[in-house]
Design a protein around this motif. Sequence first.
Motif, mmCIF file in Angstrom:
data_model
loop_
_atom_site.group_PDB
_atom_site.id
_atom_site.type_symbol
_atom_site.label_atom_id
_atom_site.label_comp_id
_atom_site.label_asym_id
_atom_site.label_seq_id
_atom_site.Cartn_x
_atom_site.Cartn_y
_atom_site.Cartn_z
ATOM 1 N N LYS A 26 46.981 50.660 38.845
ATOM 2 C CA LYS A 26 47.038 50.682 37.679
ATOM 3 C C LYS A 26 47.878 51.614 36.822
ATOM 4 C CE LYS A 26 43.967 49.187 34.005
ATOM 5 N NZ LYS A 26 43.877 49.925 32.994
ATOM 6 N N THR A 136 42.556 54.114 39.871
ATOM 7 C CA THR A 136 42.203 52.473 39.651
ATOM 8 C C THR A 136 43.626 51.955 40.192
ATOM 9 O OG1 THR A 136 41.379 54.409 38.166
ATOM 10 C CG2 THR A 136 41.537 51.875 37.971
ATOM 11 N N TYR A 139 44.034 45.235 38.769
ATOM 12 C CA TYR A 139 43.013 44.164 39.568
ATOM 13 C C TYR A 139 42.949 43.532 38.156
ATOM 14 C CZ TYR A 139 39.027 42.248 41.374
ATOM 15 O OH TYR A 139 38.159 40.860 41.849
ATOM 16 N N ASN A 140 42.932 42.649 38.209
ATOM 17 C CA ASN A 140 42.817 41.523 36.849
ATOM 18 C C ASN A 140 41.002 40.250 37.600
ATOM 19 O OD1 ASN A 140 43.085 38.574 36.060
ATOM 20 N ND2 ASN A 140 44.173 39.756 34.871
ATOM 21 N N GLU A 141 40.137 40.159 36.525
ATOM 22 C CA GLU A 141 39.801 39.875 37.526
ATOM 23 C C GLU A 141 39.762 37.915 37.401
ATOM 24 O OE1 GLU A 141 36.079 39.802 37.604
ATOM 25 O OE2 GLU A 141 36.502 41.771 37.026
ATOM 26 N N LYS A 142 40.227 37.377 37.169
ATOM 27 C CA LYS A 142 41.089 35.949 37.627
ATOM 28 C C LYS A 142 41.513 35.534 38.783
ATOM 29 C CE LYS A 142 42.123 31.560 35.576
ATOM 30 N NZ LYS A 142 42.503 31.213 34.072
ATOM 31 N N GLY A 144 42.228 38.751 40.983
ATOM 32 C CA GLY A 144 42.505 39.637 41.633
ATOM 33 C C GLY A 144 42.992 40.406 41.937
ATOM 34 N N TYR A 145 43.624 41.520 43.045
ATOM 35 C CA TYR A 145 44.404 42.775 43.472
ATOM 36 C C TYR A 145 45.641 41.535 42.976
ATOM 37 C CZ TYR A 145 40.796 45.068 45.812
ATOM 38 O OH TYR A 145 39.786 45.603 46.020
ATOM 39 N N THR A 214 37.849 34.118 50.448
ATOM 40 C CA THR A 214 37.212 35.438 50.476
ATOM 41 C C THR A 214 37.904 36.156 51.702
ATOM 42 O OG1 THR A 214 35.241 35.032 51.910
ATOM 43 C CG2 THR A 214 35.103 34.969 49.469
#
Lengths: 332, 332
Positions: A26, A136, A139-142, A144-145, A214
């Motif tokens: 990040k 860190t 990463y994004n909730e929607k 992913g990486y 996954t």
Amino acid sequence: MAWFDRTGKDSDVVLSSRVRLARNIKDYPFAPMLDETGANEIIEKVRSALDDYSVTDMRTKSHTERRSYVEKHLISPAFVNVSTPHVLLTNEDMTDAVMVCEEDHLRIQSIHAGLALREAYSAACAIDDRIDASVTYAYNEKLGYLTHCPTNLGTGMRASVMIFLPALTQTKVLHSYASQLEKLGLTLRGMYGEGSQAKAYIYQISNSITMGITEEETISKLESVVNQLIASERKTRENMKNDDYDRMCDKVMRAEGLMRSAYMISSGEFLKLFADVKLGVDLGIITDTDDKKLSELLIGAMPATLMLASSREGLSDAERDKLRASYIKGML
Amino acid sequence: MAWFDRTGKDSDVVLSSRVRLARNIKDYPFAPMLDETGANEIIEKVRSALDDYSVTDMRTKSHTERRSYVEKHLISPAFVNVSTPHVLLTNEDMTDAVMVCEEDHLRIQSIHAGLALREAYSAACAIDDRIDASVTYAYNEKLGYLTHCPTNLGTGMRASVMIFLPALTQTKVLHSYASQLEKLGLTLRGMYGEGSQAKAYIYQISNSITMGITEEETISKLESVVNQLIASERKTRENMKNDDYDRMCDKVMRAEGLMRSAYMISSGEFLKLFADVKLGVDLGIITDTDDKKLSELLIGAMPATLMLASSREGLSDAERDKLRASYIKGML
């Protein structure tokens, strides 16, 4: 021991299994925009997270040394030509490696002999966790990486096996498998991955999808397909052997004979002979060598690794072909 | 010992030397008109003249056995298919032989390893003298020895060498020699004489003229030409070796490797490999075999001799090719 110095499960068909995780840190721009300071900071973070790993500053390595890493599947072909600071971290066995500042900030990989996808996945995750504890990740909730190339978004994981399919190739059965694989979100490629050609009937099969699935599902799907391919390849080999035992015997014994006797062998010819000899070993026709030695040979006879081992870089093609023949003779 | 079980002079180029005398006995018609009684009478005369020779009644021999005699150059191809009584007389070493009732009543021959034309000539003359002491030959003051075919009239002698010329053939120099030989009354033919093809770069050179020239002159001329060919062949081989040592080394070592490893070898392929291996031995590149073994191999790997030695006549082509490969492997 490196993957090519040992034999794994189903080594008659599967040469190696690999899991690679793409990660970015990040607040740092992606590689093309990353400056020297940024790159050095990232390298430092990873070094301290993996303080028991060996660090290789790629810029201090000769072109031949870097090519040899590619031949051993320790780094990607792209990593050879990076201009900003970039390092390779490796564990003692060279099974686990992290490319720092390749296309993504981190390319974590674990590679093992034979069919060992779960082993490779666990090892890659363990490295990932160690690094994750001190940095860190982007990463994004929607999504992913977050990765430099959108095809890696999501899990950022590429699981692959290097697989030897002489019988399915020669009987043209593999052709029909290829389109089925695509539908399953898997890709069949050459020995060195994207854009490389299949040689010696050796392919890479990997997942092409990293989003909406996954890691566990990806590994399971790949494993199941590979198990089917193994069964099908073995059956086809036995059929080929039974159909014309004499011809097959003759072919594999000649290939071994040429490996033992030739004075010069190009890498192209070596790969052809390798395929015949490996098939002969795996069908029990050749008994005085084994899969372990053949894996070692496969890497050791590659141009850069070959020259490096004899400390003779910059050889002419003819000199290299002589060196290769003599190396192979010594190994068998 | 037979010629192919030993090494003679200049064995790198000359495989064997042979002198053959055609003789007919007075008051008996030539072979096509000779009846069974006549044939048996002639056989009896020769048997008693050469009472220390082994007698082989060719009609008691299988086709394979007869073919094997041809392969060993002990009899002519024509002798295989004679229908009237016909026998072969041989000394212990199988160097001297008399075909009785071939095209001519007698075909006396002596064959020796390497360049040994005078040795062969003396031996043939000695047999000739022994027979001459008890029979009267068909002889004419003007025409010399009378023979069935007019091309043998005169001395009735055919002197020949079996010669290995890989370098002169490959460099196409032999082509220009051929017409010179013709002018000198010599002929260049394939390995098994008239009508046979040159294989493995092996040729027969023999005199084509038997009238108006003495035996001594014929032998001298042939010997002198062969000595020139030997010198020229050796020089050309050295040049080929110096011009591209790597390529030549690779070629001969591969040929030996295939001989040692193949599971099946056809006689055609064997002859090709033989030529490369012999060249390798004679140039000192291959050191673990020699000309003696190669001469033995050259005869032993021929179809009939091969099957006979293993007491397995009537094999399929594939079975014979397997047997040949295994025989060659055992010999090297």
